[in-house]
Design a protein around this motif. Structure first.
Motif, PDB file in Angstrom:
ATOM      1  N   TRP A  61     -10.323   9.785   6.734  1.00 44.34           N
ATOM      2  CA  TRP A  61      -9.021  10.076   7.327  1.00 44.34           C
ATOM      3  C   TRP A  61      -8.901  11.526   7.753  1.00 44.34           C
ATOM      4  O   TRP A  61      -7.937  11.875   8.436  1.00 44.34           O
ATOM      5  CB  TRP A  61      -7.891   9.719   6.360  1.00 44.34           C
ATOM      6  CG  TRP A  61      -7.801  10.591   5.170  1.00 44.34           C
ATOM      7  CD1 TRP A  61      -8.491  10.453   4.003  1.00 44.34           C
ATOM      8  CD2 TRP A  61      -7.003  11.756   5.017  1.00 44.34           C
ATOM      9  NE1 TRP A  61      -8.158  11.445   3.139  1.00 44.34           N
ATOM     10  CE2 TRP A  61      -7.250  12.256   3.723  1.00 44.34           C
ATOM     11  CE3 TRP A  61      -6.095  12.418   5.828  1.00 44.34           C
ATOM     12  CZ2 TRP A  61      -6.626  13.399   3.239  1.00 44.34           C
ATOM     13  CZ3 TRP A  61      -5.469  13.557   5.340  1.00 44.34           C
ATOM     14  CH2 TRP A  61      -5.741  14.042   4.061  1.00 44.34           C
ATOM     15  N   GLY A  90       8.156   2.692   4.009  1.00 37.61           N
ATOM     16  CA  GLY A  90       7.045   3.337   3.337  1.00 37.61           C
ATOM     17  C   GLY A  90       5.706   2.733   3.672  1.00 37.61           C
ATOM     18  O   GLY A  90       4.727   2.945   2.980  1.00 37.61           O
ATOM     19  N   VAL A  91       5.624   1.973   4.761  1.00 39.92           N
ATOM     20  CA  VAL A  91       4.350   1.379   5.141  1.00 39.92           C
ATOM     21  C   VAL A  91       3.439   2.433   5.780  1.00 39.92           C
ATOM     22  O   VAL A  91       2.243   2.472   5.533  1.00 39.92           O
ATOM     23  CB  VAL A  91       4.580   0.213   6.126  1.00 39.92           C
ATOM     24  CG1 VAL A  91       3.269  -0.261   6.701  1.00 39.92           C
ATOM     25  CG2 VAL A  91       5.280  -0.924   5.429  1.00 39.92           C
ATOM     26  N   LEU A  92       4.028   3.281   6.598  1.00 39.70           N
ATOM     27  CA  LEU A  92       3.243   4.338   7.236  1.00 39.70           C
ATOM     28  C   LEU A  92       3.804   5.687   6.834  1.00 39.70           C
ATOM     29  O   LEU A  92       4.992   5.815   6.566  1.00 39.70           O
ATOM     30  CB  LEU A  92       3.312   4.221   8.755  1.00 39.70           C
ATOM     31  CG  LEU A  92       2.668   3.003   9.383  1.00 39.70           C
ATOM     32  CD1 LEU A  92       2.923   3.019  10.872  1.00 39.70           C
ATOM     33  CD2 LEU A  92       1.182   2.992   9.111  1.00 39.70           C
ATOM     34  N   SER A  93       2.949   6.683   6.832  1.00 41.00           N
ATOM     35  CA  SER A  93       3.393   8.013   6.481  1.00 41.00           C
ATOM     36  C   SER A  93       3.757   8.764   7.748  1.00 41.00           C
ATOM     37  O   SER A  93       3.005   8.783   8.703  1.00 41.00           O
ATOM     38  CB  SER A  93       2.248   8.726   5.754  1.00 41.00           C
ATOM     39  OG  SER A  93       2.583  10.047   5.524  1.00 41.00           O
ATOM     40  N   ARG A 127       0.828  -1.211   0.000  1.00 42.29           N
ATOM     41  CA  ARG A 127       0.000   0.000   0.000  1.00 42.29           C
ATOM     42  C   ARG A 127       0.855   1.250   0.000  1.00 42.29           C
ATOM     43  O   ARG A 127       1.959   1.260   0.519  1.00 42.29           O
ATOM     44  CB  ARG A 127      -0.893   0.044   1.263  1.00 42.29           C
ATOM     45  CG  ARG A 127      -1.551  -1.230   1.621  1.00 42.29           C
ATOM     46  CD  ARG A 127      -2.428  -1.778   0.549  1.00 42.29           C
ATOM     47  NE  ARG A 127      -3.511  -0.877   0.202  1.00 42.29           N
ATOM     48  CZ  ARG A 127      -4.008  -0.769  -1.016  1.00 42.29           C
ATOM     49  NH1 ARG A 127      -3.524  -1.478  -1.991  1.00 42.29           N
ATOM     50  NH2 ARG A 127      -4.999   0.059  -1.238  1.00 42.29           N
ATOM     51  N   ASP A 128       0.306   2.309  -0.487  1.00 43.16           N
ATOM     52  CA  ASP A 128       0.991   3.594  -0.428  1.00 43.16           C
ATOM     53  C   ASP A 128       0.269   4.463   0.590  1.00 43.16           C
ATOM     54  O   ASP A 128      -0.866   4.861   0.366  1.00 43.16           O
ATOM     55  CB  ASP A 128       0.956   4.252  -1.814  1.00 43.16           C
ATOM     56  CG  ASP A 128       1.608   5.620  -1.794  1.00 43.16           C
ATOM     57  OD1 ASP A 128       1.550   6.311  -2.825  1.00 43.16           O
ATOM     58  OD2 ASP A 128       2.177   6.010  -0.759  1.00 43.16           O
ATOM     59  N   PRO A 129       0.915   4.772   1.694  1.00 42.96           N
ATOM     60  CA  PRO A 129       0.204   5.507   2.738  1.00 42.96           C
ATOM     61  C   PRO A 129      -0.150   6.930   2.330  1.00 42.96           C
ATOM     62  O   PRO A 129      -1.006   7.548   2.935  1.00 42.96           O
ATOM     63  CB  PRO A 129       1.193   5.528   3.903  1.00 42.96           C
ATOM     64  CG  PRO A 129       2.517   5.375   3.266  1.00 42.96           C
ATOM     65  CD  PRO A 129       2.308   4.507   2.082  1.00 42.96           C
ATOM     66  N   ARG A 130       0.528   7.425   1.298  1.00 37.91           N
ATOM     67  CA  ARG A 130       0.257   8.809   0.920  1.00 37.91           C
ATOM     68  C   ARG A 130      -0.927   8.952  -0.020  1.00 37.91           C
ATOM     69  O   ARG A 130      -1.402  10.037  -0.271  1.00 37.91           O
ATOM     70  CB  ARG A 130       1.492   9.419   0.262  1.00 37.91           C
ATOM     71  CG  ARG A 130       2.401  10.074   1.266  1.00 37.91           C
ATOM     72  CD  ARG A 130       3.734  10.398   0.618  1.00 37.91           C
ATOM     73  NE  ARG A 130       4.710   9.429   1.029  1.00 37.91           N
ATOM     74  CZ  ARG A 130       5.617   9.670   1.978  1.00 37.91           C
ATOM     75  NH1 ARG A 130       5.643  10.818   2.581  1.00 37.91           N
ATOM     76  NH2 ARG A 130       6.470   8.752   2.319  1.00 37.91           N
ATOM     77  N   GLU A 131      -1.382   7.843  -0.543  1.00 37.55           N
ATOM     78  CA  GLU A 131      -2.479   7.913  -1.505  1.00 37.55           C
ATOM     79  C   GLU A 131      -3.797   7.903  -0.744  1.00 37.55           C
ATOM     80  O   GLU A 131      -4.138   6.936  -0.081  1.00 37.55           O
ATOM     81  CB  GLU A 131      -2.360   6.690  -2.424  1.00 37.55           C
ATOM     82  CG  GLU A 131      -3.478   6.479  -3.379  1.00 37.55           C
ATOM     83  CD  GLU A 131      -3.509   5.014  -3.795  1.00 37.55           C
ATOM     84  OE1 GLU A 131      -2.463   4.541  -4.273  1.00 37.55           O
ATOM     85  OE2 GLU A 131      -4.548   4.353  -3.602  1.00 37.55           O
ATOM     86  N   ILE A 132      -4.538   8.995  -0.851  1.00 38.56           N
ATOM     87  CA  ILE A 132      -5.795   9.097  -0.106  1.00 38.56           C
ATOM     88  C   ILE A 132      -6.949   9.030  -1.095  1.00 38.56           C
ATOM     89  O   ILE A 132      -7.148   9.951  -1.877  1.00 38.56           O
ATOM     90  CB  ILE A 132      -5.887  10.438   0.642  1.00 38.56           C
ATOM     91  CG1 ILE A 132      -4.568  10.754   1.331  1.00 38.56           C
ATOM     92  CG2 ILE A 132      -7.052  10.429   1.578  1.00 38.56           C
ATOM     93  CD1 ILE A 132      -4.328  10.005   2.588  1.00 38.56           C
ATOM     94  N   PRO A 133      -7.725   7.973  -1.085  1.00 37.72           N
ATOM     95  CA  PRO A 133      -8.850   7.893  -2.022  1.00 37.72           C
ATOM     96  C   PRO A 133      -9.949   8.872  -1.622  1.00 37.72           C
ATOM     97  O   PRO A 133     -10.250   9.031  -0.452  1.00 37.72           O
ATOM     98  CB  PRO A 133      -9.321   6.447  -1.882  1.00 37.72           C
ATOM     99  CG  PRO A 133      -8.854   6.011  -0.558  1.00 37.72           C
ATOM    100  CD  PRO A 133      -7.650   6.809  -0.206  1.00 37.72           C
ATOM    101  N   LYS A 148      -9.340   4.233   4.211  1.00 38.44           N
ATOM    102  CA  LYS A 148      -8.209   4.870   4.868  1.00 38.44           C
ATOM    103  C   LYS A 148      -8.707   5.690   6.057  1.00 38.44           C
ATOM    104  O   LYS A 148      -9.528   6.579   5.889  1.00 38.44           O
ATOM    105  CB  LYS A 148      -7.480   5.794   3.883  1.00 38.44           C
ATOM    106  CG  LYS A 148      -6.452   5.079   3.039  1.00 38.44           C
ATOM    107  CD  LYS A 148      -5.244   5.961   2.786  1.00 38.44           C
ATOM    108  CE  LYS A 148      -3.997   5.183   2.460  1.00 38.44           C
ATOM    109  NZ  LYS A 148      -3.953   4.545   1.160  1.00 38.44           N
ATOM    110  N   GLU A 162      -7.320  -0.546   6.733  1.00 41.50           N
ATOM    111  CA  GLU A 162      -7.289  -0.623   5.277  1.00 41.50           C
ATOM    112  C   GLU A 162      -7.389  -2.073   4.818  1.00 41.50           C
ATOM    113  O   GLU A 162      -8.028  -2.388   3.825  1.00 41.50           O
ATOM    114  CB  GLU A 162      -5.993  -0.003   4.752  1.00 41.50           C
ATOM    115  CG  GLU A 162      -6.128   0.387   3.303  1.00 41.50           C
ATOM    116  CD  GLU A 162      -4.877   1.029   2.756  1.00 41.50           C
ATOM    117  OE1 GLU A 162      -4.000   1.421   3.564  1.00 41.50           O
ATOM    118  OE2 GLU A 162      -4.782   1.133   1.537  1.00 41.50           O
TER     119      GLU A 162
END
Lengths: 193, 679, 151
Positions: free
Chosen positions: C96, B296-299, A26-32, B382, B376
Motif C-alpha cells: 500500500w 468506515g469501509v474506506l479510509s 474490514r478496518d481500512p486503517r489497519e495496515i498489515p 492491502k 483485499e
C-alpha cells in the motif's frame, strides 16, 4: 414484466453486495506489515547517554550481536501521548523477562535526547537502554509510520511480530512466552544473556 | 425543549412517511392515480423536518449541552457562524440535514405537480416517501442527534478544527446536499415512469428541470469543495481523488451524461434505456458514496467513525440496488427506441459517444475507489490506489471529452454535409492551432497540457461561435440588429444557450486546471529575520512571527513581505492554528491571487522566539480561473432553467413516430433551395 | 476525531513540540535542481506518505515524508534503480506504500478493464451505426438552418 431479465439483474447485484458486506468487516486503517516472518533489518545504533552531562558512550548495539537472543524494540517519543500509556507495562515486564534472556530496547523516534531524558524521569525511569536513531533510518528500515510501535525479534533473527499502538501486558506475555517456549535457533558462539 | 420538539417531529414524520409510501404505491398501482394522503404527508413532513433542523440550530447556538449532538460538537467558545454550521459538521447532524433537504424536495415535487394526477407521479411520491423513511429510521436509531445527555456537561469539545477555519465550510455542505439529495427526485420519476410503463418524452422533460437544478448545486458544491481544500488544507492542491471527492464526482459524471442524453430522447425518442439507467445510477452512486465514507469501509479525509450505521446503509443499498435494477430489467421492453441514428456525423451520435465516455469515466473512478476493497477480498493484501492512477487513466478520457465539447455544437441533429461541417469547424480549428502555438511559445512543453490547451481553445470557439450564428440567423431572417438579435436568440432558446455558457465555464475552469497542474513551481526554505527566498517572479522576505489568543484557538502567524522586481507589492501571513480540543495544529496558508497566478505560502515550522521559520512557497498559474469558470457554469444553469420563454420541446415534434412536421413550415421549400428545381 | 489527526500529526511532526527547544531548526534547504532531484521527485511521487491522507512523500510536509524522500535520494545516488527503491519500500511497508498498484497479476484488471470497456462500447456503437445508416431513409439534408431558428 420481463422476468428473465429481472432475475439476471438480481443475480448481478449479489457479488456487489457481497463486496460491500465484506468491506464492513474490514478496518481500512489497519495496515498489515510485511515484516513478520522475515529477517529483521540489521541496525547499529548508539546508546543514549543516561544524563546530559554523562560522557558520550561509544556503546553501540548491533542486531547481529543479538543473534540467539530474543529482542524487543519499542519505538517511542516524548511527544507521543499513547507512549505514556504503554510505559508502565514495559517498565514492569522488562526486568522480569530480562532474567529469562530477553533484551529490551527503546528506540528514540524524531526526538531530542534532553526531551527524552526529562520524559523518562517524569515517567519514573526506564529499566532498559534507549537507542538513538538519527534521521529515523532504522525506523524506516522497519517500516514505521507512527509511534508507538513494538517489534519482537526471535532468536533466529526474524521478526516474529509487529505491534502498532501502545503495547499491552497480554501482547508482551503472549508473544514472549511463545518465543521462549519455541527455543531453537542455532546456539551462537558466545550467545546468551 | 428543543429535544422534545426535534425528536417528536422526527417520530411523527417517520410514521407519516411510512403511511405516505404505502398510500402512494397502492393508489398508483390500483387506480393509476395519486394519493391525497401521500401528498399531504409530504407537506407535513417537509414542515416537521424544517422545524427539527431549526430546533437543532437553536440548541447549538444556545449551547444546550443536554442534547447529545450539541454535547458532541458544540462549544461555548465557538463563534456564532460556526456554531450554526456545525449542524452538518458530524454524522448525526448531517443525517438530520439530509432528511430536511429530502423532505423539502419531496414537498416541492408534490407542489409543482399538484395539477397532475397520474400513476407516474403517484409512484414517484411513494419512492420519495420510502427514501425519506430510511433516513428517518436512521435518525430515530443509530444517528439520533436528539439524545439526552445526563448529567449535562458544562462545555463541549467544539467542532472539528478543520471545519472552523474557513467560511467556505458554510457553503460547501449545503450546496452538496442540495445537489446530492436533489438527485433523488429524478430517480423517483424514473422509477415512477418504469412502474407506470409510461416512458414517453414526458417523464424526462418533467425531471429535466429538477436534474439540471440539482446538477447545478452539485457542480457548485464540488467547486466550493475544491476551493475550500485549496485554501485550508495547505498542500497547494484542490483535488486528490480521495474517496469522498470521488463519491461526489461520480454522480456528477452520470448526471452530466444524463442532462445531455435526455435531449436525444426528447427530440427523437431514442436512448431511453441510457437515460433511465443514468438517472438510476446517479442516485445509487449518491447512496453508495455516503455508504463508503460513513460506514468506515474506506479510509478518507472525510470519513466519519464507523459503527452500526454501516449495516443500515448496506441494507438500504441492497434494497435500492435490487429494486431499481430488477424493475429496470423487468420493464426494459418499454425502453425501445422510437427513432434511429441516421449518420455518424450527427448530434445524436455525439451524445451517444458522450454517454459512453462519461460511463467509462465513472466506471474507472468507481473501480479505482473500490479496488482496495476488491484486492483485499481476493488477494488478501492491502493496496492503495492514489492520484497517479486516476490521473493516468482519466486524462485520455478528458481529452476526448474536450474534443467532443468542441465538435458537438457543430453537429446538427440527424445529419450534416461535409461542407456544412467544414464551415462550422473552420474557426474552432484555427483556434486549436493558435492555442497550440501560443502555449508552446509561452514555454509549455508537457504533451498533455499542450493537447489540453489546444482542445480547450477549439471547444471555446466552437461554443462561443454558436451565439454568433444564432444572432446572425435572426438578423438575416428577421432583420433584427445585432444586439437585439443576440438577446432574443438567447431568450428564445434558454436551454441551448445556457448550456453553451456552462460549456464555456467548464472550459475556462479546464484551462485553469491544466495550467495550475502542469506549470506549478514550488520552493521551500528556512529563513532568519530579514532573509528572503525567490520563487518565480517573487521574492519573499521573512519579517517576524506573532501569536494571538482567540477564544477557541491560539494562532501563530509569520509576517512576510512580498517583492517583485525589487518593489514591495504585498505583505502576507501564513498561519498555524492550535485548537483547544486538539494537540495538532491546523494550517492556514496565505494565498495571493491574481488573474495570472497564485502565490501560495505555507508556514511549515517556526522557532519559539521567531528567529527562524520554514516556509514553503508555491506559484500556481491560472488558479482563479477555476473558480471563475465554476461561476460561469452556474450562470449557464440559471439561464438554462429560467422559466418562461422559448418553445416547448414537445412543439418540435418529439412525439413518438412523428418526423418533425414543423420543419416543413420553417424550412424554405426544397424546390427553391435547389436551383435546378426552381426553374 | 477524524483524519485531522493524520494531517495534524504530520504538521506536529514537522514543527516539533511547542514547549520544547528548537523545533526543526535544521530543515534541509533544497539543493539546486539536478538530474538526481528530478529522479527523486519522480520516484517520491509514486510513494504514499504513511502518516498523511492520500499525499505522496513528494508533496507532504510531514517530517517522516521528508526522511523517506531523503532515503529515496540516497539510494538513487548510490546507484539503485527506481524499481529497486520501490521494492525496498514495499518490503518494509507493504504494497500500500505504492500510490499506484503494480500492474501485475490480479491488479492488471484495474488497468485493463476500463480501456476494454471503452473499446467494447466503441465497437458496439460503430456496429450499430453501420447497421442503421445503411438502412437509413432519405431525409432532406442541411437541417442546420432549422437548428438556428428552432431549438
Amino acid at each position: 414484466m420481463n422476468w428473465k431479465r429481472a432475475t439476471i439483474a438480481l443475480l448481478a447485484t449479489t457479488p456487489i453486495l457481497a463486496l460491500f458486506a465484506f468491506g464492513l468487516t474490514r478496518d481500512p486503517r489497519e495496515i498489515p506489515s510485511p515484516l513478520p516472518g522475515r529477517d529483521a533489518p540489521a541496525f547499529a545504533m548508539a546508546v543514549m547517554p543516561p544524563a546530559a552531562d554523562a560522557p558520550a558512550t561509544s556503546d553501540t548495539v548491533r542486531l547481529a550481536e543479538q543473534r540467539g537472543k530474543i529482542v524487543v524494540m519499542n519505538f517511542y517519543a516524548s511527544w507521543c501521548l499513547a507512549c505514556r500509556d504503554e510505559h508502565p507495562v514495559l517498565q514492569a515486564l522488562a526486568p522480569e523477562y530480562r532474567d529469562k534472556g530477553v533484551e529490551f530496547y527503546g528506540v528514540m523516534y524524531k526526538d531530542s535526547p534532553d526531551a527524552l531524558r526529562r520524559w523518562i524521569a517524569e515517567m519514573g525511569g526506564q529499566p532498559y537502554p534507549t537507542l538513538v536513531d538519527p534521521g529515523a533510518r532504522t525506523a524506516i528500515d522497519y517500516g514505521l509510520y507512527g509511534v508507538p510501535e513494538t517489534f519482537f525479534i526471535g532468536r533466529d533473527g526474524r521478526v516474529a511480530r509487529k505491534h502498532v499502538g501502545p503495547v499491552t501486558r497480554d501482547v508482551i506475555r503472549a508473544t514472549l512466552d511463545s518465543l521462549l517456549a519455541a527455543g531453537g535457533g542455532t546456539p551462537e558462539a558466545g550467545g546468551g544473556a | 425543549m428543543t429535544r422534545l420538539v426535534g425528536y417528536s417531529g422526527i417520530l411523527v414524520a417517520l410514521a407519516l412517511s411510512l403511511v405516505g409510501a404505502v398510500a402512494a404505491f397502492v393508489a398508483a398501482a390500483r387506480r393509476g392515480r395519486t394519493s391525497p394522503l401521500a401528498r399531504s404527508a409530504a407537506y407535513v413532513n417537509g414542515a416537521l423536518l424544517l422545524v427539527a433542523n431549526l430546533a437543532m440550530v437553536v440548541a447549538l447556538v444556545t449551547n444546550d449541552f443536554s442534547v447529545s449532538y450539541v454535547a458532541q460538537v458544540g462549544s461555548r467558545s465557538t463563534p456564532l457562524l460556526f456554531s450554526i454550521i456545525s449542524l452538518w459538521g458530524a454524522l448525526e447532524g448531517s443525517i438530520l440535514f439530509w432528511a430536511g433537504v429530502l423532505t423539502a424536495y419531496a414537498a416541492a415535487v408534490v407542489f409543482t405537480s399538484r395539477r397532475r394526477d397520474d400513476a407516474t407521479i403517484g409512484y414517484a411520491t411513494g419512492v420519495l416517501h420510502a427514501v425519506s423513511l430510511f433516513f428517518l429510521i436512521l435518525l430515530v436509531g443509530p444517528a439520533n442527534p436528539f439524545g439526552l445527555v445526563t448529567p449535562v456537561p458544562f462545555d463541549g469539545p467544539g467542532p472539528n478544527p478543520l471545519l472552523q477555519n474557513h467560511v467556505l465550510m458554510a457553503v460547501h455542505p449545503p450546496l452538496l446536499y442540495l445537489g446530492y439529495v436533489g438527485m433523488t427526485v429524478p430517480f423517483a420519476y424514473a422509477m415512477g415512469a418504469l412502474l407506470s410503463g409510461k416512458l414517453d418524452a414526458d417523464w424526462s422533460r418533467a425531471t429535466r428541470r429538477w436534474t439540471v437544478t440539482a446538477w447545478g448545486f452539485l457542480t457548485a458544491a464540488i467547486i466550493a469543495g475544491m476551493w475550500w481544500s485549496y485554501e485550508v488544507l495547505g498542500w497547494g492542491g484542490y483535488w486528490a481523488w480521495d474517496p469522498v471527492e470521488n463519491a461526489s464526482f461520480m454522480p456528477w459524471l452520470t448526471a452530466t451524461a444524463f442532462i445531455h442524453s435526455t435531449m436525444v430522447e426528447e427530440r427523437r425518442g431514442m436512448l431511453k434505456g441510457w437515460n433511465v439507467t443514468l438517472v438510476i445510477s446517479t442516485f445509487l452512486l449518491t447512496i453508495l458514496g455516503t455508504f463508503l465514507t460513513r460506514s468506515g469501509v474506506l479510509s478518507s479525509v472525510h470519513s466519519f467513525a464507523g459503527g452500526s450505521i454501516g449495516y443500515y446503509f448496506l441494507s438500504f443499498i441492497a434494497v435500492v440496488l435490487v429494486a431499481s435494477l430488477v424493475i429496470l430489467a423487468g420493464k426494459s421492453d418499454a425502453l425501445k427506441s422510437e427513432g434511429r441514428l441516421e449518420s455518424a456525423a450527427s448530434r445524436e451520435t455525439a451524445f451517444l459517444v458522450n454517454n459512453l465516455l462519461f460511463t467509462v469515466f465513472t466506471f474507472t473512478v468507481l473501480l479505482g475507489t473500490l479496488y482496495p476493497l476488491v484486492a483485499e477480498a481476493i488477494r488478501g493484501v492491502k493496496v492503495s490506489v492514489g492520484a497517479p492512477f486516476f490521473n493516468q487513466m482519466t486524462l485520455p478520457l478528458c481529452m476526448a471529452l474536450l474534443f467532443l465539447l468542441g465538435v458537438g455544437p457543430a453537429l446538427p441533429w440527424r445529419r450534416t454535409t461535409p461542407e456544412e461541417l467544414r464551415r462550422k469547424l473552420l474557426a474552432p480549428g484555427a483556434a486549436l492551432a493558435l492555442a497550440l502555438v501560443v502555449a508552446f511559445a509561452l514555454g509549455e512543453r508537457d504533451a498533455y497540457a499542450l493537447a489540453g490547451f489546444a482542445f480547450t481553445g477549439f471547444a471555446l470557439v466552437g461554443n462561443l461561435q454558436e451565439y454568433l450564428f444564432g444572432a446572425r440567423a435572426r438578423m438575416r431572417a428577421l432583420g433584427e440588429r445585432a444586439p437585439t438579435a443576440l438577446v432574443r436568440a438567447v431568450a428564445a432558446n434558454r436551454r441551448r444557450y445556457g448550456g453553451y455558457l456552462s460549456h464555456v465555464g467548464v472550459l475556462v475552469a479546464t484551462a485553469g486546471i491544466i495550467a495550475s497542474s502542469a506549470d506549478k513551481s514550488e520552493h521551500e526554505a528556512t529563513l532568519r529575520r530579514g532573509e528572503s527566498m525567490t520563487i518565480g517572479r517573487y521574492t519573499v522576505r521573512y519579517d517576524d512571527t506573532w501569536g494571538r489568543k482567540e477564544p477557541q484557538r491560539f494562532v501563530v502567524g509569520s509576517a512576510v513581505t512580498v517583492l517583485r522586481a525589487g518593489a514591495v507589492i504585498d505583505s502576507m501571513a501564513p498561519r498555524l492554528n492550535f485548537y483547544n480540543m486538539s494537540s495538532q495544529p491546523v494550517t492556514t496558508p496565505a494565498v495571493r491571487t491574481t488573474a495570472r497566478e497564485d502565490l501560495y505560502l505555507i508556514l511549515m515550522a517556526f522557532e519559539q522566539d521567531g528567529s527562524k521559520v520554514t516556509i514553503k512557497a508555491i506559484v500556481e498559474p491560472f488558479v482563479v480561473w477555476i473558480w471563475i469558470g465554476g461561476l460561469v457554469v452556474l450562470l449557464g444553469v440559471v439561464v438554462a432553467v429560467w422559466p418562461g420563454g422559448g418553445r416547448r420541446p414537445s412543439a418540435l415534434g418529439a412525439r413518438p413516430g412523428a418526423s418533425r412536421p414543423q420543419s416543413a413550415a420553417r424550412t424554405p421549400q426544397p424546390e427553391t433551395r435547389i436551383p435546378e428545381l426552381a426553374r | 476525531m477524524r483524519n485531522v489527526i493524520a494531517i495534524g500529526l504530520a504538521l506536529l511532526a514537522a514543527i516539533g513540540p511547542i514547549d520544547a527547544q528548537a523545533p526543526s531548526a535544521s530543515r534541509p534547504t533544497p539543493a539546486a535542481d539536478s538530474l538526481l532531484d528530478a529522479r527523486t521527485r519522480e520516484v517520491a511521487s509514486g510513494l504514499r506518505c504513511p502518516v498523511c491522507q492520500g499525499e505522496s512523500i513528494e508533496q507532504s510536509p510531514a517530517e517522516l515524508a521528508v526522511e523517506l524522500k531523503g532515503v529515496v535520494r540516497e539510494q538513487l545516488a548510490a546507484g539503485r534503480t527506481p524499481e529497486q527503491v520501490r521494492e525496498y519500500f514495499v518490503a518494509r511497508y507493504g504494497e500500500w506504500i505504492l500510490l499506484e498498484p503494480r500492474p501485475t497479476g490480479f491488479n492488471a484488471t484495474l488497468y485493463l478493464v476500463p480501456p476494454l470497456l471503452l473499446l467494447g462500447g466503441a465497437v458496439v456503437i460503430v456496429v450499430l451505426l453501420r447497421r442503421w445508416t445503411r438502412a437509413g431513409a432519405a431525409q432532406p439534408a442541411g437541417a442546420s438552418l432549422d437548428d438556428e431558428l428552432l431549438d
